[in-house]
Design an enzyme around this catalytic site. Structure first.
Site, mmCIF file in Angstrom:
data_model
loop_
_atom_site.group_PDB
_atom_site.id
_atom_site.type_symbol
_atom_site.label_atom_id
_atom_site.label_comp_id
_atom_site.label_asym_id
_atom_site.label_seq_id
_atom_site.Cartn_x
_atom_site.Cartn_y
_atom_site.Cartn_z
ATOM 1 N N LYS A 174 -15.300 7.583 -6.456
ATOM 2 C CA LYS A 174 -15.242 7.800 -4.990
ATOM 3 C C LYS A 174 -16.567 8.283 -4.416
ATOM 4 O O LYS A 174 -16.917 7.964 -3.277
ATOM 5 C CB LYS A 174 -14.128 8.800 -4.661
ATOM 6 C CG LYS A 174 -12.759 8.427 -5.201
ATOM 7 C CD LYS A 174 -12.304 7.037 -4.797
ATOM 8 C CE LYS A 174 -11.020 6.627 -5.503
ATOM 9 N NZ LYS A 174 -10.797 5.178 -5.493
ATOM 10 N N LYS B 191 -11.941 16.882 -3.216
ATOM 11 C CA LYS B 191 -11.422 15.629 -3.782
ATOM 12 C C LYS B 191 -12.052 15.341 -5.135
ATOM 13 O O LYS B 191 -13.189 15.741 -5.397
ATOM 14 C CB LYS B 191 -11.716 14.462 -2.836
ATOM 15 C CG LYS B 191 -10.923 14.496 -1.534
ATOM 16 C CD LYS B 191 -11.155 13.231 -0.741
ATOM 17 C CE LYS B 191 -10.196 13.132 0.403
ATOM 18 N NZ LYS B 191 -10.365 11.863 1.159
ATOM 19 N N GLY C 279 -4.354 11.090 -3.971
ATOM 20 C CA GLY C 279 -4.042 12.504 -3.710
ATOM 21 C C GLY C 279 -4.159 13.418 -4.911
ATOM 22 O O GLY C 279 -4.143 14.642 -4.774
ATOM 23 N N GLU D 19 -9.731 1.114 2.947
ATOM 24 C CA GLU D 19 -8.828 2.116 3.544
ATOM 25 C C GLU D 19 -9.630 3.058 4.444
ATOM 26 O O GLU D 19 -10.692 3.525 4.056
ATOM 27 C CB GLU D 19 -8.166 2.967 2.451
ATOM 28 C CG GLU D 19 -7.186 2.232 1.583
ATOM 29 C CD GLU D 19 -6.484 3.192 0.600
ATOM 30 O OE1 GLU D 19 -6.881 4.375 0.511
ATOM 31 O OE2 GLU D 19 -5.535 2.733 -0.067
ATOM 32 N N ASN E 254 -9.956 -0.542 -2.332
ATOM 33 C CA ASN E 254 -9.130 -1.025 -3.451
ATOM 34 C C ASN E 254 -9.544 -2.447 -3.789
ATOM 35 O O ASN E 254 -9.606 -3.299 -2.910
ATOM 36 C CB ASN E 254 -7.653 -0.990 -3.081
ATOM 37 C CG ASN E 254 -7.233 0.419 -2.675
ATOM 38 O OD1 ASN E 254 -7.664 1.386 -3.288
ATOM 39 N ND2 ASN E 254 -6.445 0.520 -1.627
ATOM 40 N N ARG F 153 -8.077 -4.818 -5.513
ATOM 41 C CA ARG F 153 -6.933 -5.578 -6.073
ATOM 42 C C ARG F 153 -6.080 -6.092 -4.919
ATOM 43 O O ARG F 153 -6.252 -5.661 -3.776
ATOM 44 C CB ARG F 153 -6.092 -4.633 -6.921
ATOM 45 C CG ARG F 153 -5.440 -3.559 -6.074
ATOM 46 C CD ARG F 153 -4.548 -2.588 -6.831
ATOM 47 N NE ARG F 153 -3.818 -1.741 -5.920
ATOM 48 C CZ ARG F 153 -4.287 -0.594 -5.408
ATOM 49 N NH1 ARG F 153 -5.469 -0.165 -5.745
ATOM 50 N NH2 ARG F 153 -3.577 0.119 -4.556
#
Ligand code: MV4
Length: 446
Positions: free
Chosen positions: A116, A158, A165, A275, A290, A292
């Site tokens: 990330k 994070k 999450g 996202e 993502n 996929r």
């Protein structure tokens, strides 16, 4: 074009991929564990190979066993679906080394979006809006406190290897920073074997709005409009819809352009999802990408009339995409029907389905692999069907969904249908007034 595709997955998505392969004249190979011997994807594939006992680690997650199935069936393509090995860069690498085409992006793209912090850095360079936050990983608690002070509380801790999450903590003030930092790091280490942590400014009452993108092997990237996935329980999506009731034409233009920039920044190849967190002022921030096909891809298929699996296979075969961006022309909502007891804290409810009457009728689509007499195994994800409705307007779509949920009969196990019925009746949901916190105060218990 591919001659034979092995589907390295199970359940409804395996069946979904088989359907499109058949329409494209591509032979199909199913892989299955002994728990899935009676599953429909085994029945409808041209060939089927048993790859092991029920535990996913000894079957659907076993790269050597899947490659053995590729070898004995001589499949020239492998479709990973979602979950399992769909975002496993090592698997994509082994496929490339073996000479069978992994239907998805390259290992490098999977790795870079899977980390990330690296994804954030890529987006900052590409001038895609990201949440104000730390410049890379946090070295130690003092560094963390300093960065949090500069950003301004509340902040979100994070995990760089995270997602969904896990390893995430909201910190309201400096006094609780150290303990939350510690627990986030421990959870990240336990869940991902990587305790790398970064910090972002907390976005209040965000919506989760994701943009479907597609990139071909010739450098073109297009967006295929958005999906609102804010209705989540403990980071599990339950309902998705397109278009988002929060979207405006102008915002779609801006978010679509940002999503294309994100794809172009990594020369993205394949079908992917960018996202975003969207706050109440309609400011939006990159959250994750993502690499996929996603569970909720049907809502996009229904509003822009595209077969995304077909697009995925065509791009993997080297064909160019048209490259137009798409505006939704209809409204679609998807309800995930899980073998979980919605009236009893959503506890898993595997077992034999004694009767199954799937909703039908105009504008109703059901993607499922189950049937009357099928036994839902306890080893895998609890989702057993996706009920997707489409109509001209959101109001008509909700009415259609209510009718379809009423008609949907599943006996022998408990499901999330009662939850969806109650949600569709909820005044705030009907008005489109919801964000990612909506279910925190939603009482399903009848
Ligand atoms: C956030 C956030 C608020 N502020 N980041 C949840 C899992 C992962 N996808 C990121 N998530 C969030 N990140 C900042 N800076 C709120 C969430 C969040 C959330 C996001 C999307 C969908 C559902 C969610 C539920 C709780 C928290």
């Amino acid at each position: 074009m591919f001659k034979k595709i092995l589907i390295a997955n199970r359940g409804e998505i395996a069946l979904r991929i088989i359907r499109t392969c058949k329409e494209m004249g591509i032979e199909t190979v199913a892989v299955y564990s002994t728990a899935d011997r009676e599953s429909l994807h085994v029945r409808f594939a041209d060939e089927a190979v048993c790859i092991g006992p029920p535990p996913a680690t000894e079957s659907y997650l076993s790269i050597p066993k899947i490659m053995a199935a590729v070898e004995i069936t001589n499949a020239d393509g492998v479709h990973p679906g979602y979950g399992f090995l769909a975002e496993n860069a090592d698997f994509a690498e082994v496929c490339a080394e073996y000479g069978t085409k992994f239907i998805g992006p390259t290992p490098t793209m999977i790795r870079s979006m899977g980390d990330k912090v690296s994804a954030r850095e890529t987006m900052i360079k590409a001038k895609v809006p990201v949440v104000p936050g730390s410049d890379g990983l946090i070295e130690d608690v003092e560094h963390g406190k300093k960065v949090a002070k500069e950003i301004g509380y509340p902040v979100m801790i994070k995990a760089t290897a995270g997602g969904g999450g896990k390893g995430m903590r909201m910190v309201s003030g400096e006094d609780e920073f150290e303990s939350l930092w510690d627990s986030a790091r421990k959870e990240a280490a336990a869940s991902f074997g990587n305790d790398g942590i970064y910090i972002e400014k907390f976005v209040e009452e965000p919506r989760h709005i994701e943009i479907q993108i597609i990139g071909d092997q010739h450098g073109k990237v297009a967006h295929l409009s958005e999906r609102d996935c804010s209705i989540q329980r403990r980071h599990q999506k339950l309902v998705e819809e397109a278009p988002s009731p929060f979207m405006t034409k102008q915002l779609r233009k801006k978010m679509g352009a940002a999503a294309i920039k994100a794809g172009q920044a990594i020369k993205y190849e394949g079908v992917g999802t960018v996202e975003f967190l969207v706050d109440k002022h309609r400011d939006f921030y990159f959250m994750e990408m993502n690499t996929r096909i996603q569970v909720e891809h049907p809502v996009t298929e229904e509003v822009i009339d595209h077969d995304l699996i077909k697009e995925q296979i065509k791009v993997a075969a080297g064909l160019p995409i048209k490259g137009e961006n798409y505006e939704p022309s209809l409204h679609a909502i998807e309800c995930r029907i899980n073998a979980e007891d919605a009236l009893n804290n959503f506890i898993p409810s595997p077992g034999k389905i004694t009767s199954f009457h799937s909703a039908k009728g105009h504008g109703v689509r059901v993607d499922t692999h189950v049937y009357a007499g099928y036994t839902v195994p306890p080893y895998y994800d609890s989702m057993i069907a996706k009920l997707i409705c489409k109509a001209q307007t959101r109001e008509e779509c909700i009415t259609k969904m209510e009718r379809a949920l009423d008609e949907f009969i599943i006996e022998g196990i408990k499901t999330t249908i009662p939850f969806h019925k109650k949600l569709m009746r909820d005044e705030n949901f009907r008005k489109g007034n919801y964000d990612t916190g909506f279910l925190n105060n939603f009482d399903i218990g009848d």
